[in-house]
Design a protein around this motif. Structure first.
Motif, PDB file in Angstrom:
ATOM      1  N   GLU A  25      14.783 -35.886  25.471  1.00 44.88           N
ATOM      2  CA  GLU A  25      15.430 -37.179  25.217  1.00 44.88           C
ATOM      3  C   GLU A  25      15.604 -37.961  26.511  1.00 44.88           C
ATOM      4  O   GLU A  25      15.335 -39.158  26.586  1.00 44.88           O
ATOM      5  CB  GLU A  25      16.827 -36.953  24.608  1.00 44.88           C
ATOM      6  N   LEU A  26      16.109 -37.237  27.530  1.00 47.93           N
ATOM      7  CA  LEU A  26      16.361 -37.902  28.807  1.00 47.93           C
ATOM      8  C   LEU A  26      15.055 -38.404  29.438  1.00 47.93           C
ATOM      9  O   LEU A  26      14.990 -39.524  29.961  1.00 47.93           O
ATOM     10  CB  LEU A  26      17.076 -36.909  29.744  1.00 47.93           C
ATOM     11  N   LEU A  27      14.012 -37.585  29.350  1.00 48.73           N
ATOM     12  CA  LEU A  27      12.714 -37.999  29.899  1.00 48.73           C
ATOM     13  C   LEU A  27      12.213 -39.264  29.180  1.00 48.73           C
ATOM     14  O   LEU A  27      11.722 -40.203  29.817  1.00 48.73           O
ATOM     15  CB  LEU A  27      11.680 -36.877  29.750  1.00 48.73           C
ATOM     16  N   ASN A  28      12.370 -39.283  27.840  1.00 48.76           N
ATOM     17  CA  ASN A  28      11.943 -40.456  27.087  1.00 48.76           C
ATOM     18  C   ASN A  28      12.776 -41.680  27.452  1.00 48.76           C
ATOM     19  O   ASN A  28      12.244 -42.796  27.566  1.00 48.76           O
ATOM     20  CB  ASN A  28      12.063 -40.199  25.581  1.00 48.76           C
ATOM     21  N   LEU A  29      14.078 -41.453  27.622  1.00 50.45           N
ATOM     22  CA  LEU A  29      14.945 -42.575  27.975  1.00 50.45           C
ATOM     23  C   LEU A  29      14.542 -43.158  29.327  1.00 50.45           C
ATOM     24  O   LEU A  29      14.475 -44.383  29.494  1.00 50.45           O
ATOM     25  CB  LEU A  29      16.416 -42.104  28.005  1.00 50.45           C
ATOM     26  N   ASP A  61      10.278 -48.824  31.526  1.00 55.22           N
ATOM     27  CA  ASP A  61       9.196 -49.579  30.906  1.00 55.22           C
ATOM     28  C   ASP A  61       9.561 -51.054  30.756  1.00 55.22           C
ATOM     29  O   ASP A  61       8.723 -51.929  30.936  1.00 55.22           O
ATOM     30  CB  ASP A  61       8.944 -48.999  29.509  1.00 55.22           C
ATOM     31  N   ILE A  62      10.823 -51.303  30.407  1.00 55.18           N
ATOM     32  CA  ILE A  62      11.249 -52.673  30.111  1.00 55.18           C
ATOM     33  C   ILE A  62      11.009 -53.626  31.298  1.00 55.18           C
ATOM     34  O   ILE A  62      10.349 -54.645  31.135  1.00 55.18           O
ATOM     35  CB  ILE A  62      12.712 -52.694  29.613  1.00 55.18           C
ATOM     36  N   PRO A  63      11.530 -53.287  32.488  1.00 53.03           N
ATOM     37  CA  PRO A  63      11.242 -54.200  33.602  1.00 53.03           C
ATOM     38  C   PRO A  63       9.751 -54.327  33.906  1.00 53.03           C
ATOM     39  O   PRO A  63       9.291 -55.390  34.320  1.00 53.03           O
ATOM     40  CB  PRO A  63      11.995 -53.586  34.788  1.00 53.03           C
ATOM     41  N   ARG A  64       8.997 -53.267  33.682  1.00 48.09           N
ATOM     42  CA  ARG A  64       7.551 -53.350  33.920  1.00 48.09           C
ATOM     43  C   ARG A  64       6.930 -54.403  33.022  1.00 48.09           C
ATOM     44  O   ARG A  64       6.113 -55.207  33.451  1.00 48.09           O
ATOM     45  CB  ARG A  64       6.879 -52.016  33.611  1.00 48.09           C
ATOM     46  N   ILE A  65       7.332 -54.391  31.748  1.00 44.82           N
ATOM     47  CA  ILE A  65       6.780 -55.365  30.807  1.00 44.82           C
ATOM     48  C   ILE A  65       7.278 -56.763  31.166  1.00 44.82           C
ATOM     49  O   ILE A  65       6.525 -57.727  31.189  1.00 44.82           O
ATOM     50  CB  ILE A  65       7.187 -55.012  29.357  1.00 44.82           C
ATOM     51  N   GLU A  66       8.585 -56.847  31.482  1.00 43.46           N
ATOM     52  CA  GLU A  66       9.161 -58.165  31.716  1.00 43.46           C
ATOM     53  C   GLU A  66       8.667 -58.805  32.998  1.00 43.46           C
ATOM     54  O   GLU A  66       8.697 -60.026  33.127  1.00 43.46           O
ATOM     55  CB  GLU A  66      10.689 -58.067  31.690  1.00 43.46           C
ATOM     56  N   PRO A  88      18.694 -57.704  11.111  1.00 42.01           N
ATOM     57  CA  PRO A  88      18.649 -58.681  12.222  1.00 42.01           C
ATOM     58  C   PRO A  88      18.634 -58.028  13.605  1.00 42.01           C
ATOM     59  O   PRO A  88      18.260 -58.669  14.577  1.00 42.01           O
ATOM     60  CB  PRO A  88      19.923 -59.507  12.030  1.00 42.01           C
ATOM     61  N   HIS A  89      19.096 -56.771  13.697  1.00 40.27           N
ATOM     62  CA  HIS A  89      19.230 -56.145  15.023  1.00 40.27           C
ATOM     63  C   HIS A  89      18.119 -55.159  15.341  1.00 40.27           C
ATOM     64  O   HIS A  89      18.141 -54.511  16.374  1.00 40.27           O
ATOM     65  CB  HIS A  89      20.579 -55.419  15.094  1.00 40.27           C
ATOM     66  N   LEU A  90      17.178 -55.063  14.421  1.00 42.79           N
ATOM     67  CA  LEU A  90      16.162 -54.029  14.495  1.00 42.79           C
ATOM     68  C   LEU A  90      15.445 -53.969  15.848  1.00 42.79           C
ATOM     69  O   LEU A  90      15.156 -52.902  16.371  1.00 42.79           O
ATOM     70  CB  LEU A  90      15.130 -54.299  13.398  1.00 42.79           C
ATOM     71  N   PHE A  91      15.202 -55.149  16.409  1.00 44.05           N
ATOM     72  CA  PHE A  91      14.415 -55.195  17.656  1.00 44.05           C
ATOM     73  C   PHE A  91      15.303 -55.328  18.892  1.00 44.05           C
ATOM     74  O   PHE A  91      14.813 -55.612  19.976  1.00 44.05           O
ATOM     75  CB  PHE A  91      13.397 -56.341  17.594  1.00 44.05           C
ATOM     76  N   ASP A  92      16.619 -55.129  18.709  1.00 41.31           N
ATOM     77  CA  ASP A  92      17.535 -55.215  19.860  1.00 41.31           C
ATOM     78  C   ASP A  92      17.448 -53.930  20.693  1.00 41.31           C
ATOM     79  O   ASP A  92      17.148 -52.862  20.172  1.00 41.31           O
ATOM     80  CB  ASP A  92      18.985 -55.373  19.381  1.00 41.31           C
ATOM     81  N   ASP A  93      17.791 -54.086  21.992  1.00 44.75           N
ATOM     82  CA  ASP A  93      17.818 -52.912  22.868  1.00 44.75           C
ATOM     83  C   ASP A  93      18.885 -51.929  22.380  1.00 44.75           C
ATOM     84  O   ASP A  93      19.987 -52.332  22.006  1.00 44.75           O
ATOM     85  CB  ASP A  93      18.160 -53.330  24.304  1.00 44.75           C
ATOM     86  N   PHE A  94      18.590 -50.678  22.413  1.00 43.34           N
ATOM     87  CA  PHE A  94      19.491 -49.575  22.080  1.00 43.34           C
ATOM     88  C   PHE A  94      19.994 -49.607  20.635  1.00 43.34           C
ATOM     89  O   PHE A  94      20.992 -48.988  20.307  1.00 43.34           O
ATOM     90  CB  PHE A  94      20.712 -49.534  23.036  1.00 43.34           C
ATOM     91  N   LEU A 117      15.104 -47.812  22.060  1.00 45.20           N
ATOM     92  CA  LEU A 117      14.387 -48.835  22.826  1.00 45.20           C
ATOM     93  C   LEU A 117      12.960 -49.039  22.315  1.00 45.20           C
ATOM     94  O   LEU A 117      12.293 -50.004  22.697  1.00 45.20           O
ATOM     95  CB  LEU A 117      14.337 -48.452  24.313  1.00 45.20           C
ATOM     96  N   GLY A 118      12.507 -48.146  21.449  1.00 42.13           N
ATOM     97  CA  GLY A 118      11.112 -48.181  20.991  1.00 42.13           C
ATOM     98  C   GLY A 118      10.697 -49.523  20.427  1.00 42.13           C
ATOM     99  O   GLY A 118       9.706 -50.110  20.867  1.00 42.13           O
ATOM    100  N   LEU A 119      11.482 -50.033  19.451  1.00 46.08           N
ATOM    101  CA  LEU A 119      11.097 -51.296  18.814  1.00 46.08           C
ATOM    102  C   LEU A 119      11.274 -52.480  19.758  1.00 46.08           C
ATOM    103  O   LEU A 119      10.476 -53.421  19.733  1.00 46.08           O
ATOM    104  CB  LEU A 119      11.913 -51.507  17.533  1.00 46.08           C
ATOM    105  N   SER A 120      12.321 -52.437  20.596  1.00 45.62           N
ATOM    106  CA  SER A 120      12.520 -53.566  21.511  1.00 45.62           C
ATOM    107  C   SER A 120      11.383 -53.616  22.541  1.00 45.62           C
ATOM    108  O   SER A 120      10.929 -54.685  22.924  1.00 45.62           O
ATOM    109  CB  SER A 120      13.889 -53.490  22.184  1.00 45.62           C
TER     110      SER A 120
END
Lengths: 479, 132
Positions: free
Chosen positions: A298-302, A308-313, A414-420, A433-436
């Motif tokens: 879990e921790l490795l995935n987190l 990943d997020i900043p990389r994409i952004e 409505p929150h499906l794609f929100d972080d966490f 974080l998968g969907l976001s």
């Protein structure tokens, strides 16, 4: 006389001052042609219509002489215009000075043969003053005025003293007028007043005009310099920003590695122990180690997802974009998942057209999105079918992942794609974080992603859909 | 191939080497280890292993550089290589080998941590001894 813009268009490559000066000297040449024509017409009218009697031959001889030097000037101007840009103003002024004095002499000689002081054309010197003030330095204009006065003075003086012969305009002026000292003085004084007065006014006006011209040019240059500075500033800032971004991405890479390395080592030992490589374990021990291992995963995935997020952004996806085959991507990621689905007793079907246009995108990233959506579908579908369906539409390619699973509560939609965000009807699993992340990836591709639950076609489970624009239809948007 | 296959593990993380070594030796394979790229290259020349497991991120000489040098060496170029990294296989991280101009088959690329059974499958595949 002529606007700045037309000067520019006449002579590109010259400074506005050079262009204006050349243009004015060209006007001189044209004016001279008109003057010659005027002289011929005036002489004809005077002798034929007004019946003024004087020898016309000298006039007809002077005209070709003026015409001749005018032709020379014409070629001189062309030579100057083709010369080194820096030397144009100096040369043009010099030639201009010579031209104007030749014109003074020409008019004076003409006057001599057409009645001298009797001829009202004596006031034609005003034209020279006006023209000179347009093109030449204001001091030169005073010299021209003085030169004109001196020449006229010399002419009438010499005629008065009978050093040179006097031509009488018969039928126009009294034959003795040129001997009338008071008249001569009055004409000379009037001429002086007119010439100097005109010089003063004309140079003042043209001086003002030239000042304005210089101001306009200077203003333009200042504006240009300012814009150039701004542009440099902006490109400098952009370079700094890019550098900062690169440093940040580098930092993330190192952080990702260093955060994961110890966890990886721990995970390695846990798996070794769980696998029985380090001796027999009691069930209790094994269970605890397995649970530890799960938490490490879990921790490795987190860590992966968070970094990943900043990389994409920061737009890293854009650097990975190339022509990719969605078919190939699907094949790559569904191979593994087919196995997982099968183990769970689920059917995984893929509907994809034979021919599918390639798209512009990041293969690994799109694979990540599909893996994530199919993983979710497998996870939340106790029994039934998961269908991955690809359709090519006019402007985009549409990918659907349908399942016959538990679906998503309406209040979660409505929150499906929100972080966490994690759905409320399932046990906590995954990083939230998968969907976001998937949404960020699809949007970086200029696509859209949405979810419907229950799936409209089957009234059960859920359906996730994302679109990817076809290549030539839309340009990529920079994030 | 006769006898036990010899596998060289090149990784700067001693703990990771340890757990991997235990799994491989239990198979049984012969395992030799190196803690960094240059040492790995030297061991490869000296020991002539049947397979090299190479960590991507190592100080001094990273795995890609080491792999490139291996492929250039005529004596070593035939030895299969498995690349290992703590980077996630998804997303931008897998673009690292591509950005380095180094192409790797998916079989040659494993993400840390590796499940023991996955490691063994990859090793067998790379050794050309997959049982199918």
């Amino acid at each position: 006389m002529i606007s700045e813009s037309s000067i520019e268009s006449v002579a590109p490559g010259y400074s506005p001052e050079e262009a204006a000066l050349l243009m004015r000297l060209r006007v001189f040449v044209t004016m001279r042609w008109i003057a010659i024509l005027g002289m011929l017409v005036a002489t004809l009218v005077a002798s034929q219509v007004l019946d003024i009697s004087f020898p016309t031959l000298p006039v007809y001889l002077i005209c070709p002489v003026i015409a001749l030097y005018n032709v020379v000037f014409y070629f001189q101007l062309r030579a100057i215009a083709g010369g080194e840009p820096g030397t144009i103003v100096h040369k043009a002024r010099m030639y201009g000075n010579v031209h104007i004095f030749l014109d003074l002499i020409a008019l004076t000689v003409l006057l001599h043969f057409t009645g001298g002081i009797e001829n009202p054309l004596v006031f034609f010197y005003v034209f020279h003053i006006v023209l000179a003030s347009i093109a030449l330095h204001f001091r030169v204009v005073y010299v021209v005025a003085t030169g004109a006065l001196m020449m006229v003075g010399l002419l009438v003086g010499l005629e008065y003293a009978k050093v040179i012969p006097h031509v009488n305009l018969e039928g126009f002026a009294a034959p003795t007028l040129y001997q009338d000292g008071v008249y001569i003085l009055a004409v000379l004084l009037a001429l002086a007043a007119i010439l100097y007065g005109t010089t003063y006014m004309a140079t003042a006006i043209s001086g003002e005009l030239r000042k304005r011209q210089r101001q306009v040019v200077q203003l333009g240059e200042e504006l240009l310099a300012e814009k150039k500075d701004e542009l440099e500033q902006v490109s400098r800032e952009k370079a700094e920003l890019t550098e900062e971004k690169d440093r940040f991405l580098q930092f993330l890479s190192i952080a990702a590695h260093d955060l994961k390395a110890p966890l990886t080592a721990i995970q390695g030992f846990l798996w070794v122990m769980v696998g029985g490589y380090a001796g027999e374990l009691t069930d209790k021990q094994k269970n605890m180690l397995e649970r530890s291992s799960k938490r490490i995963t879990e921790l490795l995935n987190l860590i992966s997802d968070l970094l990943d997020i900043p990389r994409i952004e920061t737009g890293q996806i854009l650097t990975e974009m190339k022509d990719v085959s969605l078919k190939q991507i699907l094949r790559n990621c569904l191979q593994e998942q087919r196995k997982v689905a099968k183990e769970k007793g689920l059917k995984l079907t893929v509907e994809i057209p034979e021919q599918l246009q390639r798209i512009r995108g990041s293969g690994p990233r799109l694979q990540q999105v599909i893996t994530n959506l199919v993983d979710n579908a497998i996870q939340y579908t106790p029994e039934g079918t998961i269908t991955v369906s690809v359709k090519e539409r006019r402007d985009d390619i549409q990918v659907e992942i349908r399942d016959t699973g538990i679906g998503i509560p309406e209040e979660d939609m409505p929150h499906l794609f929100d972080d966490f965000f994690r759905a409320s009807n399932v046990e906590v699993k995954g990083t939230g974080l998968g969907l976001s992340i998937s949404k960020r990836i699809i949007e970086a591709h200029n696509g859209e992603i949405w979810c419907e639950s229950p799936c409209p076609e089957t009234s059960q489970g859920s359906r996730f859909t994302f679109t990817l624009p076809k290549m030539r239809k839309r340009s990529r948007r920079q994030r | 191939m006769e006898g036990k296959a010899k596998i060289l593990i090149v990784d700067d993380d001693a703990d990771f080497i340890e757990s991997t070594r235990i799994i491989l030796e239990a198979k049984p394979y012969d395992v030799i280890i190196a803690n960094q790229g240059d040492e790995g290259l030297q061991k490869a020349r000296d020991e002539n292993p049947d397979l090299i497991i190479l960590d991507v991120i190592m100080p001094v000489k990273d795995g890609f550089t080491a792999a490139e040098q291996l492929k250039k060496d005529p004596k070593l170029s035939k030895i299969p290589v498995i690349m290992l990294t703590a980077f996630s296989a998804k997303g931008g991280e897998t673009s690292i080998p591509r950005s380095r101009g180094y192409t790797l088959d998916t079989e040659d690329y494993l993400e840390k941590p590796v499940q023991p059974q996955n490691l063994l499958v990859a090793v067998e595949k790379a050794l050309g001894r997959t049982s199918s």
